[in-house]
Design an enzyme around this catalytic site. Structure first.
Site, PDB file in Angstrom:
ATOM      1  N   ARG A  59       0.826  -1.222   0.000  1.00 39.07           N
ATOM      2  CA  ARG A  59       0.000   0.000   0.000  1.00 39.07           C
ATOM      3  C   ARG A  59       0.853   1.262   0.000  1.00 39.07           C
ATOM      4  O   ARG A  59       0.441   2.308  -0.452  1.00 39.07           O
ATOM      5  CB  ARG A  59      -0.940   0.001   1.214  1.00 39.07           C
ATOM      6  CG  ARG A  59      -1.722   1.299   1.371  1.00 39.07           C
ATOM      7  CD  ARG A  59      -2.833   1.184   2.404  1.00 39.07           C
ATOM      8  NE  ARG A  59      -2.379   0.638   3.657  1.00 39.07           N
ATOM      9  CZ  ARG A  59      -1.701   1.328   4.594  1.00 39.07           C
ATOM     10  NH1 ARG A  59      -1.388   2.587   4.405  1.00 39.07           N
ATOM     11  NH2 ARG A  59      -1.347   0.743   5.722  1.00 39.07           N
ATOM     12  N   TYR A 117     -15.906  17.191 -14.077  1.00 35.15           N
ATOM     13  CA  TYR A 117     -16.432  15.827 -14.052  1.00 35.15           C
ATOM     14  C   TYR A 117     -17.416  15.679 -12.881  1.00 35.15           C
ATOM     15  O   TYR A 117     -17.175  16.204 -11.786  1.00 35.15           O
ATOM     16  CB  TYR A 117     -15.255  14.853 -13.912  1.00 35.15           C
ATOM     17  CG  TYR A 117     -15.665  13.458 -13.564  1.00 35.15           C
ATOM     18  CD1 TYR A 117     -16.506  12.728 -14.401  1.00 35.15           C
ATOM     19  CD2 TYR A 117     -15.237  12.859 -12.390  1.00 35.15           C
ATOM     20  CE1 TYR A 117     -16.899  11.450 -14.068  1.00 35.15           C
ATOM     21  CE2 TYR A 117     -15.614  11.574 -12.051  1.00 35.15           C
ATOM     22  CZ  TYR A 117     -16.455  10.875 -12.897  1.00 35.15           C
ATOM     23  OH  TYR A 117     -16.852   9.616 -12.570  1.00 35.15           O
ATOM     24  N   ASP A 189      -7.006  19.005 -13.830  1.00 36.81           N
ATOM     25  CA  ASP A 189      -7.403  17.680 -14.308  1.00 36.81           C
ATOM     26  C   ASP A 189      -7.265  17.720 -15.829  1.00 36.81           C
ATOM     27  O   ASP A 189      -8.052  18.371 -16.514  1.00 36.81           O
ATOM     28  CB  ASP A 189      -8.852  17.397 -13.875  1.00 36.81           C
ATOM     29  CG  ASP A 189      -9.366  16.052 -14.394  1.00 36.81           C
ATOM     30  OD1 ASP A 189      -8.778  15.505 -15.340  1.00 36.81           O
ATOM     31  OD2 ASP A 189     -10.397  15.577 -13.861  1.00 36.81           O
ATOM     32  N   LYS A 214      -8.668   6.613 -18.807  1.00 40.64           N
ATOM     33  CA  LYS A 214      -9.142   7.123 -20.096  1.00 40.64           C
ATOM     34  C   LYS A 214      -8.069   6.971 -21.172  1.00 40.64           C
ATOM     35  O   LYS A 214      -7.757   5.863 -21.546  1.00 40.64           O
ATOM     36  CB  LYS A 214      -9.594   8.570 -19.905  1.00 40.64           C
ATOM     37  CG  LYS A 214     -10.557   8.772 -18.726  1.00 40.64           C
ATOM     38  CD  LYS A 214     -11.861   8.058 -18.967  1.00 40.64           C
ATOM     39  CE  LYS A 214     -12.940   8.322 -17.952  1.00 40.64           C
ATOM     40  NZ  LYS A 214     -12.658   8.005 -16.568  1.00 40.64           N
TER      41      LYS A 214
END
Ligand code: PLP
Length: 408
Positions: A59, A117, A189, A214
């Protein structure tokens, strides 16, 4: 105790390690380890204390995820004379969450672009508000409005290079100057642009974020996110990422790094196709509006010419990306009918890759916005977002034109 004296079970869990490599594997390496063995207890303690570099726990950090993040940092920041580093995340939303948690606190205020978004909108509007963070929505090309929205308690400016789904741009150099004056970071972004079209750090942004799900992944088979910026800006976000657990899994990181190899090629073809598609549909009688930064009619067309890279283009012109938002006459129902009438483009979630996908915006990616919020964001109820893929452009145009013809 000699190895042969050990029992079968002990030997089974102490298999010899893979061979050390003396050649660079072009395919890259996937390190799937969630845990690491150390040469001593002191080495473990030194790693945890940050006295030596290395890997301690899945992690916290993973070499394959780091290789992916470093590759994006090289693409975004390769032309800068300051050090840029990347940090990988389990998704674009995990990256957004970590940035927001790092650069806000109770009582803080964020200035965000009015079209972002839907998930980012929900985080700012519904989640962070519960922890005492307020937001002002501003038009990211109206610099006076952005400047006016800044307050003493503002801690972050958040915009998208190309907004989802309006395709309006953000005036990145102007916003960077405002952020500098206000002493707050500007986070961009840049998912819709990818590092191929635009590199916001070169315009003075402090952080750039991508939903790697994406264009970077590009094949609808992997979810991930990444941020890039100076170590001073990125390391605090990394600490939040470690504590909140949004790490990128090694197999996903491998696929995302592989996606980068063909990203320029895909963006080139997708951009050329999208420009042709947008131009062809703009005059269709059933169409109320086509939004695409490459069209001279787009309100930010001039800005696109300044922001978008043209360095590797044979014709010297910029690329404008693959997102074309088509609004038919007739409102919400006409938007649904257009999406339903398509046979080549897929009614599919997500965007930015090899498949042409459409979504009726008001009922999918921006369903969190009520009518008033949609209007504020400049989104018409009938808007259908096309994410142009690699299919033949003529097939895509014929498909959309046929669906529009049926709307009458
Ligand atoms: C512009 C933009 N930013 C962020 C996100 C969130 O990314 P992810 O789905 O990888 O969490 C999306 C997802 O659609 C997006 O379109």
């Amino acid at each position: 105790m000699a190895d042969r004296a050990r029992g079968e079970y002990t030997r089974a869990v102490n298999l010899p390690p893979p061979p050390e490599l003396h050649q660079r594997p072009l395919g890259g390496a996937v390190v799937r380890s969630a845990a690491y063995a150390f040469s001593s207890a002191e080495e473990y303690a030194d790693l945890l204390a940050g006295r030596v570099e290395g890997y301690s726990y899945g992690r916290v950090a993973n070499p394959t995820a780091d290789a992916f993040a470093a590759a994006v940092a090289a693409l975004e920041g390769g032309n800068l004379d300051r050090e840029t580093v990347g940090e990988a995340f389990a998704s674009g939303s995990a990256a957004t969450t970590a940035v927001l948690l790092t650069y806000t606190h109770a009582g803080a205020h964020v200035v965000a672009a009015r079209a972002v978004y839907g998930g980012t909108y929900a985080l700012l509007h519904s989640v962070l508000s519960r922890f005492g963070v307020s937001v002002s929505w501003a038009d990211p090309v109206d610099l006076d409005a952005v400047r006016a929205a800044i307050r003493p308690e503002t801690t972050l400016i958040w915009v998208e290079t190309i907004a989802n789904p309006t395709t309006r741009l953000a005036d990145l150099p102007g916003l960077a100057a405002i952020a500098r004056d206000a002493g707050v970071p500007l986070c961009v972004d840049s998912t819709f642009a990818s590092p191929v079209l635009c590199r916001p750090l070169e315009s003075g942004a402090d952080l750039v974020m991508h939903s790697a799900t994406k264009y970077i992944g590009g094949h609808s088979d992997v979810t991930g996110g990444v941020i890039v910026g100076t170590p001073e800006r990125v390391h605090p976000v990394r600490e939040v990422r470690i504590d909140t657990g949004g790490f990128l899994a090694p197999d996903e990181a491998y696929l995302l790094r592989r996606g980068l190899l063909t990203l320029p090629l895909r963006m080139e073809r997708i951009s050329a196709s999208a420009l042709e598609f947008a131009t062809a549909l703009a005059d269709h009688p059933a169409v109320e509006a086509v939004a695409y930064p490459g069209l001279a009619s787009h309100p930010d067309h001039q800005l696109a010419g300044k922001l978008f890279d043209r360095s590797s283009r044979p014709d010297g012109g910029p690329r404008y990306g693959g997102i074309v938002t088509v609004t038919p006459h007739g409102g919400f129902d006409a938007g649904l009918a257009l999406a339903n009438g398509l046979r080549v483009a897929l009614n599919a979630s997500s965007l930015g890759g090899v498949y042409t996908k459409v979504s009726h915006v008001a009922s999918s990616s921006h369903r969190q916005l009520d009518e008033a919020a949609l209007a504020t964001a400049g989104i018409r109820p009938g808007a259908v977002r096309f994410s142009i893929g690699l299919e033949d452009t003529d097939d895509l145009i014929a498909d959309a034109a046929t669906a529009l013809d049926r709307l009458g």
